[in-house]
Design an enzyme around this catalytic site. Sequence first.
Site, PDB file in Angstrom:
ATOM      1  N   ARG A  81      -9.152  -0.122   3.725  1.00 53.75           N
ATOM      2  CA  ARG A  81      -8.256   0.835   3.050  1.00 53.75           C
ATOM      3  C   ARG A  81      -6.911   0.193   2.744  1.00 53.75           C
ATOM      4  O   ARG A  81      -6.256   0.538   1.778  1.00 53.75           O
ATOM      5  CB  ARG A  81      -7.998   2.041   3.964  1.00 53.75           C
TER       6      ARG A  81
ATOM      7  N   ARG B 159      -0.406  14.613  12.566  1.00 58.00           N
ATOM      8  CA  ARG B 159      -0.078  14.389  11.154  1.00 58.00           C
ATOM      9  C   ARG B 159       0.208  15.701  10.406  1.00 58.00           C
ATOM     10  O   ARG B 159      -0.410  16.015   9.410  1.00 58.00           O
ATOM     11  CB  ARG B 159      -1.171  13.564  10.487  1.00 58.00           C
TER      12      ARG B 159
ATOM     13  N   ASP C  83       3.822   0.386  11.974  1.00 55.18           N
ATOM     14  CA  ASP C  83       2.559  -0.141  11.436  1.00 55.18           C
ATOM     15  C   ASP C  83       2.274  -1.563  11.894  1.00 55.18           C
ATOM     16  O   ASP C  83       1.177  -2.074  11.683  1.00 55.18           O
ATOM     17  CB  ASP C  83       2.573  -0.094   9.900  1.00 55.18           C
TER      18      ASP C  83
ATOM     19  N   LYS D 192       0.851  -1.196   0.000  1.00 53.74           N
ATOM     20  CA  LYS D 192       0.000   0.000   0.000  1.00 53.74           C
ATOM     21  C   LYS D 192       0.886   1.246   0.000  1.00 53.74           C
ATOM     22  O   LYS D 192       0.680   2.166  -0.785  1.00 53.74           O
ATOM     23  CB  LYS D 192      -0.888   0.022   1.241  1.00 53.74           C
ATOM     24  N   ASN D 193       1.906   1.255   0.861  1.00 53.75           N
ATOM     25  CA  ASN D 193       2.685   2.480   1.051  1.00 53.75           C
ATOM     26  C   ASN D 193       3.683   2.751  -0.056  1.00 53.75           C
ATOM     27  O   ASN D 193       4.316   3.794  -0.086  1.00 53.75           O
ATOM     28  CB  ASN D 193       3.332   2.500   2.433  1.00 53.75           C
TER      29      ASN D 193
ATOM     30  N   CYS E  24      -5.591   8.301   8.797  1.00 55.79           N
ATOM     31  CA  CYS E  24      -6.052   7.700  10.060  1.00 55.79           C
ATOM     32  C   CYS E  24      -5.757   8.624  11.237  1.00 55.79           C
ATOM     33  O   CYS E  24      -4.842   9.419  11.217  1.00 55.79           O
ATOM     34  CB  CYS E  24      -5.304   6.386  10.313  1.00 55.79           C
TER      35      CYS E  24
HETATM   36  C1  EPZ Z   1       4.105   6.732   6.195  1.00 53.00           C
HETATM   37  O1  EPZ Z   1       3.360   7.817   6.737  1.00 53.00           O
HETATM   38  C2  EPZ Z   1       3.103   5.602   6.107  1.00 53.00           C
HETATM   39  N1  EPZ Z   1       1.998   6.012   5.244  1.00 53.00           N
HETATM   40  C3  EPZ Z   1       2.583   5.271   7.503  1.00 53.00           C
HETATM   41  O2  EPZ Z   1       1.744   4.136   7.374  1.00 53.00           O
HETATM   42  C4  EPZ Z   1       3.753   4.901   8.407  1.00 53.00           C
HETATM   43  O3  EPZ Z   1       3.262   4.706   9.709  1.00 53.00           O
HETATM   44  C5  EPZ Z   1       4.772   6.047   8.404  1.00 53.00           C
HETATM   45  O4  EPZ Z   1       5.181   6.345   7.059  1.00 53.00           O
HETATM   46  C6  EPZ Z   1       6.010   5.693   9.206  1.00 53.00           C
HETATM   47  O5  EPZ Z   1       6.592   4.540   8.672  1.00 53.00           O
HETATM   48  C7  EPZ Z   1       2.186   6.038   3.923  1.00 53.00           C
HETATM   49  O6  EPZ Z   1       3.254   5.720   3.435  1.00 53.00           O
HETATM   50  C8  EPZ Z   1       1.005   6.470   3.104  1.00 53.00           C
HETATM   51  P1  EPZ Z   1       6.104  10.074   8.375  1.00 53.00           P
HETATM   52  P2  EPZ Z   1       3.984   9.299   6.725  1.00 53.00           P
HETATM   53  O7  EPZ Z   1       6.108  11.303   7.551  1.00 53.00           O
HETATM   54  O8  EPZ Z   1       4.844   9.474   5.555  1.00 53.00           O
HETATM   55  C9  EPZ Z   1       5.902  13.381  11.804  1.00 53.00           C
HETATM   56  C10 EPZ Z   1      -0.184   2.898   7.538  1.00 53.00           C
HETATM   57  O9  EPZ Z   1      -0.745   2.389   8.518  1.00 53.00           O
HETATM   58  N2  EPZ Z   1       5.895  14.327  10.683  1.00 53.00           N
HETATM   59  O10 EPZ Z   1       7.300   9.170   8.342  1.00 53.00           O
HETATM   60  O11 EPZ Z   1       2.858  10.237   6.941  1.00 53.00           O
HETATM   61  C11 EPZ Z   1       4.556  12.697  11.952  1.00 53.00           C
HETATM   62  O12 EPZ Z   1       3.670  13.502  12.725  1.00 53.00           O
HETATM   63  C12 EPZ Z   1       0.347   4.297   7.632  1.00 53.00           C
HETATM   64  O13 EPZ Z   1       0.030   2.317   6.459  1.00 53.00           O
HETATM   65  C13 EPZ Z   1       6.040  15.686  10.961  1.00 53.00           C
HETATM   66  O14 EPZ Z   1       6.172  16.095  12.112  1.00 53.00           O
HETATM   67  O15 EPZ Z   1       4.856   9.206   8.030  1.00 53.00           O
HETATM   68  C14 EPZ Z   1       4.907  11.412  12.631  1.00 53.00           C
HETATM   69  O16 EPZ Z   1       5.046  11.648  14.021  1.00 53.00           O
HETATM   70  C15 EPZ Z   1       0.049   4.958   8.960  1.00 53.00           C
HETATM   71  N3  EPZ Z   1       6.028  16.565   9.925  1.00 53.00           N
HETATM   72  C16 EPZ Z   1       6.281  11.065  12.054  1.00 53.00           C
HETATM   73  O17 EPZ Z   1       6.798  12.304  11.532  1.00 53.00           O
HETATM   74  C17 EPZ Z   1       5.887  16.144   8.635  1.00 53.00           C
HETATM   75  O18 EPZ Z   1       5.909  16.996   7.720  1.00 53.00           O
HETATM   76  C18 EPZ Z   1       6.220   9.995  10.950  1.00 53.00           C
HETATM   77  O19 EPZ Z   1       5.706  10.542   9.852  1.00 53.00           O
HETATM   78  C19 EPZ Z   1       5.728  14.769   8.377  1.00 53.00           C
HETATM   79  C20 EPZ Z   1       5.742  13.879   9.417  1.00 53.00           C
END
Ligand code: EPZ
Length: 417
Positions: A396, A121, A304, A22-23, A116
């Site tokens: 999803r 986020r 995840d 998915k990701n 989610c």
């Molecule tokens: C990706 O989300 C995945 N989603 C998430 O999977 C996964 O949990 C996450 O990476 C971590 O591996 C997709 O790929 C669509 P991050 P992403 O940016 O990119 C903070 C699932 O269940 N952050 O690595 O959104 C954020 O708040 C989903 O499949 C900022 O502060 O994750 C979080 O605490 C859930 N500012 C941390 O970083 C930003 O601009 C991780 O976020 C971006 C993120």
Amino acid sequence: MERIVIEGGFPLKGTITIGGAKNSAVALIPASLLADDVCTLKNVPNITDRDALFDIVKWLNCDINQNGSTIKIDPSKLKNVLISEELSVKLRASYYFMGVLLGKYKHVEIYFPGGCNIGSRPIDIHLNGFKALGAKVTKRGHKYILDADELVGNTINLKFASVGATINIMFAAVYAKGTTIIKNAAKEVEIINVMDYLNNMGAKIKGAGTDTIIIEGVEKLHGAEIEVIPDRIEAGTYILIGALLGNNLKISGIIPEHNRALLNKLTEMGVSYQLGTDYIIMNKCDSFKPVDVRTEVYPGFPTDLNQPMSVLMTQADGKCTMEETIWEKRVGHYPYLIKLGANITLEDNKATIIGKTKLIGTEINATDLRAGAALILAGLIASGKTYIYDIDYILRGYENIINKLSNVGAKIKIEKI
Ligand code: EPZ
């Protein structure tokens, strides 16, 4: 409305085939719009996040041709219009259209992405990356407008190794003048999948999978083909189910290395398994040694798999802890595991789980995608019937999960209510 009904306790025997990640897919679909002509994606998972992205691609006047898990996207007639709020709030990954449309047209208008309920986020790391390349970011209510006279390569140091920001900045940088270096880049394997796709189009990117990614801007990107890598989180979820209920349960179409952190933890718990080049065979383990888990960025224990793993922890002989370090609110499942009979206390983002506890089926609700997967796992081992509501979250991100489980002996179905 629909609910999932599970009658627990049945051993699972046979083969579950893992779908495309998915990701990866949620990045590869928008990435297709960076090319000038038709692109082909193979092994795209049949999940509702895919459909939500297809709706946005069509909204932007691009044709999509679907033949099973092979998708052709034609971006040649793309119209760079405002992406409606109704479409973009369906999933967080809609933010990838920011990097793609900014990178290709130096302009994009989109509403704040959805996703989610596992934390605030924010997307500040994405936006700071776009600004470092020369973009101006305007926010009007829930709408973002990004503009740039030109995009010029820069060195961008991420304050956190964000998966989404790493990919989004790659998108915005592929057509930029000069070279962009992303430091403290996320190392998740899905990012390598995206780099390979962009390089197949004619991009010049190196280093995905490491903490430094170098993107040399190019003038053109032609159509290309990519295969979506297997979904390591789907695989990990079924591996955990196999440790609890497997009777020679084969999980095939995986890349074992992508699940190394989970497999190491399972070994620590005394779980044995049979590993092949692209499959794993799981058998029910009668007792699990307690462990401590702390989620980390790749290659650490994936956030995840936090929720599905916490269900296994309820069956361990003693005290386990699950500490979540990536998301501040990945805790929605705990009240429902407790309602099923689990003994869990939560302090900040660290859960203490005392096993072994008998789970007894009852009515519960999915609060996010991976929480929903955890509740299915719990229902499969609970005695009696478990009823899970708010199941759209689960659909999803888990392709054909009801069929995949019932085909190996689970008593699980979706019923209308
Ligand atoms: C990706 O989300 C995945 N989603 C998430 O999977 C996964 O949990 C996450 O990476 C971590 O591996 C997709 O790929 C669509 P991050 P992403 O940016 O990119 C903070 C699932 O269940 N952050 O690595 O959104 C954020 O708040 C989903 O499949 C900022 O502060 O994750 C979080 O605490 C859930 N500012 C941390 O970083 C930003 O601009 C991780 O976020 C971006 C993120």
